[in-house]
Design a protein around this motif. Structure first.
Motif, short mmCIF file in Angstrom:
data_model
loop_
_atom_site.label_atom_id
_atom_site.label_comp_id
_atom_site.label_asym_id
_atom_site.label_seq_id
_atom_site.Cartn_x
_atom_site.Cartn_y
_atom_site.Cartn_z
N PHE A 218 -6.91 -13.15 -10.19
CA PHE A 218 -5.94 -12.82 -9.13
C PHE A 218 -5.38 -11.41 -9.32
CE2 PHE A 218 -1.51 -12.63 -7.69
CZ PHE A 218 -1.67 -12.90 -6.34
N ASP A 219 -5.11 -11.03 -10.57
CA ASP A 219 -4.59 -9.69 -10.87
C ASP A 219 -5.59 -8.62 -10.45
OD1 ASP A 219 -2.80 -7.81 -11.76
OD2 ASP A 219 -3.19 -8.12 -13.90
N ILE A 220 -6.88 -8.86 -10.68
CA ILE A 220 -7.91 -7.91 -10.27
C ILE A 220 -7.84 -7.67 -8.76
CG2 ILE A 220 -10.41 -7.55 -10.05
CD1 ILE A 220 -10.68 -9.15 -12.69
N MET A 221 -7.74 -8.74 -8.00
CA MET A 221 -7.69 -8.61 -6.54
C MET A 221 -6.41 -7.91 -6.10
SD MET A 221 -9.35 -12.23 -5.23
CE MET A 221 -8.15 -13.27 -6.08
N TYR A 222 -5.30 -8.21 -6.78
CA TYR A 222 -4.01 -7.60 -6.42
C TYR A 222 -4.04 -6.09 -6.67
CZ TYR A 222 0.95 -6.42 -6.67
OH TYR A 222 2.17 -5.83 -6.48
N VAL A 223 -4.53 -5.67 -7.83
CA VAL A 223 -4.59 -4.24 -8.16
C VAL A 223 -5.54 -3.52 -7.21
CG1 VAL A 223 -5.34 -2.57 -9.90
CG2 VAL A 223 -3.94 -4.52 -10.57
N ALA A 224 -6.69 -4.13 -6.94
CA ALA A 224 -7.67 -3.50 -6.04
C ALA A 224 -7.09 -3.24 -4.66
CB ALA A 224 -8.91 -4.38 -5.93
N LYS A 225 -6.23 -4.14 -4.20
CA LYS A 225 -5.68 -4.01 -2.86
C LYS A 225 -4.40 -3.17 -2.82
CE LYS A 225 -3.88 -6.60 1.06
NZ LYS A 225 -3.31 -7.85 1.56
N SER A 226 -3.55 -3.27 -3.83
CA SER A 226 -2.17 -2.78 -3.70
C SER A 226 -1.85 -1.50 -4.47
CB SER A 226 -1.18 -3.88 -4.14
OG SER A 226 -1.37 -5.05 -3.40
N LEU A 227 -2.59 -1.18 -5.54
CA LEU A 227 -2.20 -0.05 -6.39
C LEU A 227 -2.77 1.25 -5.86
CD1 LEU A 227 -0.77 0.94 -8.96
CD2 LEU A 227 -2.95 0.62 -10.16
N PRO A 228 -1.91 2.22 -5.49
CA PRO A 228 -2.42 3.55 -5.13
C PRO A 228 -2.86 4.29 -6.39
CG PRO A 228 -0.16 3.17 -4.32
CD PRO A 228 -0.46 2.12 -5.33
N GLU A 229 -3.78 5.20 -6.25
CA GLU A 229 -4.16 6.04 -7.39
C GLU A 229 -3.04 7.04 -7.67
OE1 GLU A 229 -5.34 7.43 -10.45
OE2 GLU A 229 -6.86 6.07 -9.62
N THR A 230 -2.61 7.13 -8.92
CA THR A 230 -1.48 7.99 -9.28
C THR A 230 -1.91 9.37 -9.77
OG1 THR A 230 -1.45 7.15 -11.56
CG2 THR A 230 -0.12 5.97 -9.93
N LEU A 231 -3.19 9.53 -10.09
CA LEU A 231 -3.67 10.81 -10.61
C LEU A 231 -4.62 11.44 -9.60
CD1 LEU A 231 -3.61 12.72 -13.10
CD2 LEU A 231 -5.68 11.56 -13.89
N PRO A 232 -4.14 12.41 -8.80
CA PRO A 232 -5.01 13.03 -7.79
C PRO A 232 -6.14 13.82 -8.44
CG PRO A 232 -2.91 14.20 -7.97
CD PRO A 232 -2.78 12.97 -8.80
N PRO A 233 -7.27 13.98 -7.74
CA PRO A 233 -8.43 14.67 -8.32
C PRO A 233 -8.12 16.06 -8.87
CG PRO A 233 -9.05 13.56 -6.28
CD PRO A 233 -7.56 13.42 -6.40
N LYS A 234 -7.19 16.78 -8.24
CA LYS A 234 -6.89 18.14 -8.70
C LYS A 234 -6.24 18.17 -10.08
CE LYS A 234 -2.34 18.35 -6.45
NZ LYS A 234 -1.47 19.08 -5.51
N ASN A 235 -5.62 17.06 -10.50
CA ASN A 235 -4.95 17.00 -11.80
C ASN A 235 -5.78 16.31 -12.87
OD1 ASN A 235 -2.66 18.25 -10.77
ND2 ASN A 235 -1.65 16.32 -10.25
#
Length: 459
Positions: A218-235
Motif C-alpha cells: 500500500f505504501d508503494i502505491m501511495y508514494v507513487a501517486k502522492s509524492l512530488p519529486e523534491t530534487l529538480p533535475p537542475k540540482n
C-alpha cells in the motif's frame, strides 16, 4: 504583481506542506511494518530454538556455549538468545551501513522518489520471505533482504533537506520524528496482536509478516501517486560517475566521519562542525541502539514480559515520543536544535541508569519515560543541524552519510551491548552505558566554539 507573488508563495507553501505530509504518512506506514517484529524477538528466537528445520541455530548455540565455557561465563537461562538477538540486529544495521550512502548518492543523481520506491519494493519482499521462513537460516535471509532494502528513511530525510527554508526543514525533521513515534506506538502492538491471532493455526510470526507485506505494498502505491519529486533535475548530481568515484568514501568509515564525499564542505568553516556532528551522532546511537535492542530481553527475563506486554511497553514509549515531538520539539526545534539535543542526552543518562537498576515494573517504566524523551529529541535535532550543510545536489549524500554513520552505530551497538549483557549482566551494562552518554554530550557542547574558531582561521 503583488497578487501574482502572493499566489505563487501560497502555491509554494502548499507544495511544501504536501511534501512533508506525504513523507510523514509514508514513513508511518513503513514503520508500522518495520516495528511489528520488535516485541517478537525473544519469542522468535525461542521458536527457532525448538523448531528450527535447519542446523544454523543449533550450530550457533553450540559455538556460543563452547565460547561461554572457555571464558568462564556462568550459564543462565535463555542468555544465549540475547547474544543471538544482538547478532541479528547488528547484521541488519551493518547492511544499512552499506546501503544508506549508496542509496543517498543514487537519489542525488536520479531523484528521491524512484529510490524510495525501490527501497519499499525490497522491504515488501523481505516481509513475504519472513512469512514463509520455517528455518532459522531462511529467517536470517529475510532479514538480510530487509537490511539491504531499508533505505527509505535516509532518502526521505534527504527529501526534507531539499526544502527551501530552515523553518520547513525543521518542521519536516520533526515530522519524521513524529512518524517514528507513531510507528513505535502502534507497530509493536499490531505485531503482538497478529501474533496472538495467528498462533492457533499458523506459526505466530506469519500474521505480523503478512501485515508488513500488505501495508508496504500500500505504501508503494501511495508514494507513487502522492509524492512530488523534491530534487529538480537542475540540482542533481551530474552523472553516476561522480557516485562511482566516491564509492570508496561512502564505505570507508574514516572517510564517512570526515564526510569526504561532500566536496562543498571540505576546507570550509563548516567542515569541522559537520564532522563533529557525525561523531556525536555515531556515539549517541552506538549507546542508545545497543541498550534499546536489549530492552526486550531485559523485560522478558527480569519481569517475565509476554509478547503483548512487550507491545504495550513499546506503545507507551512511542506515545511519549509522539507527545514530546508533536507538542514540544516540533515547535521549539528551529534554532534550538543543539540545546534540545543536549537536554535529550541528559535525560537518557538518567533513563538508562534507572532501567538498569530497576527492581520492579513501575521503576522500569519510570526509566523508560526518560528514555523515550531522549529518543524523541536527539536524532531529529542532530539531523536538522546536519541538513544545513552541503550544496543542494549534495543533501542526499550528507543525509545518507549521516544515516550510514547511524547504521554503523546500530551495527556495532547491539552486538557490543549484547556481549556486555551476556558477560556481566543487564545492570552493569545499562548503568555504564548511561554514564558513557556523557561523552557525546560533552562533544556537542563544543559545537559553537569549533565553528567560531574555524571562522576566525578562515578570516
Amino acid at each position: 504583481m503583488n497578487v501574482d507573488n502572493k499566489q505563487a508563495n501560497k502555491e509554494e507553501q502548499n507544495k511544501i506542506r504536501n511534501i512533508v505530509q506525504t513523507i510523514c504518512i509514508s514513513l508511518i506506514i513503513d514503520l508500522l511494518g518495520f516495528t511489528v517484529i520488535l516485541p517478537l524477538f525473544p519469542s522468535v528466537l525461542e521458536f527457532y530454538k525448538n523448531n528450527d528445520q535447519g542446523s544454523l541455530y543449533t550450530s550457533m548455540e553450540w559455538a556460543v556455549s563452547s565460547f561461554r565455557k572457555f571464558v568462564g561465563v556462568p550459564e543462565t537461562e535463555d542468555v544465549n538468545s540475547v547474544l543471538f538477538g544482538g547478532m541479528i540486529g547488528s547484521l541488519f544495521s551493518f547492511l544499512q551501513f552499506l546501503n544508506s550512502p549508496i542509496f543517498g548518492a543514487a537519489s542525488d543523481r536520479f531523484g528521491r522518489k524512484p529510490m524510495i520506491l525501490i527501497s519499499l519494493v525490497g522491504s515488501s519482499l523481505s516481509y513475504l520471505l519472513w512469512a514463509m521462513s520455517k528455518s532459522f537460516s531462511f529467517f536470517i535471509f529475510a532479514r538480510i533482504i530487509a537490511g539491504i532494502s531499508e533505505a527509505n528513511v535516509s532518502i526521505s530525510t534527504a527529501a526534507v533537506a531539499d526544502l527551501p527554508s530552515a523553518k520547513a526543514r525543521s518542521k519536516g525533521m520533526a515530522g519524521i520524528g513524529i512518524a517514528f513515534s507513531i510507528g513505535f506506538v502502534c507497530g509493536p502492538m499490531i505485531g503482538a496482536w497478529f501474533a496472538k491471532q495467528f498462533s492457533h493455526q499458523y506459526n505466530f510470526y506469519c500474521g505480523p509478516a503478512i501485515f508488513g507485506f500488505l501495508i508496504t505494498v500500500f505504501d508503494i502505491m501511495y508514494v507513487a501517486k502522492s509524492l512530488p519529486e523534491t530534487l529538480p533535475p537542475k540540482n542533481r548530481a551530474t552523472s553516476m560517475a561522480v557516485s562511482v568515484k566516491d564509492f570508496g568514501h561512502l564505505l570507508n568509515p574514516i572517510s564517512l566521519f570526515r564526510f569526504s564525499a561532500v566536496g562543498s564542505v571540505q576546507n570550509t568553516a563548516k567542515a569541522h562542525s559537520l564532522r563533529l556532528l557525525g561523531v556525536v551522532y555515531f556515539l549517541y546511537l552506538f549507546l542508545f541502539s545497543g541498550l534499546e535492542f536489549t530492552l526486550t530481553f531485559l523485560a522478558h527475563r527480569r519481569f517475565s514480559f509476554t509478547r503483548m506486554d512487550q507491545g504495550k511497553m513499546f506503545a507507551l514509549l512511542g506515545l511519549i515520543m509522539a507527545l514530546v515531538q508533536g507538542g514540544y520539539i516540533r515547535r521549539k526545534m528551529e534554532n534550538s536544535e543543539k540545546q534540545l539535543a543536549l537536554k535529550g542526552m541528559f535525560l537518557l543518562i538518567i533513563g538508562l541508569t534507572v532501567v538498569g537498576l530497576s527492581s520492579s515494573v513501575w521503576m522500569l517504566y519510570v526509566g523508560l519515560i526518560f528514555f523515550s524523551c531522549a529518543a524523541a529529541s536527539v536524532v531529529p535535532c542532530i539531523s536538522s543541524l546536519a541538513a544545513t550543510h552541503g550544496d543542494e545536489s549534495e543533501k542526499g549524500r550528507v543525509m545518507g552519510i549521516l544515516r550510514s554513520l547511524g547504521a554503523l552505530a546500530r551495527a556495532t551497538g547491539p552486538i557490543c551491548a549484547s556481549v556486555s549483557y551476556w558477560l556481566v549482566g543487564a545492570t552493569f551494562t545499562y548503568v555504564v552505558g548511561g554514564l558513557l552518554v556523557i561523552v557525546p554530550w560533552l562533544l556537542l557542547q563544543r559545537l559553537d566554539s569549533i565553528c567560531v574558531g574555524d571562522k576566525k582561521k578562515s578570516s
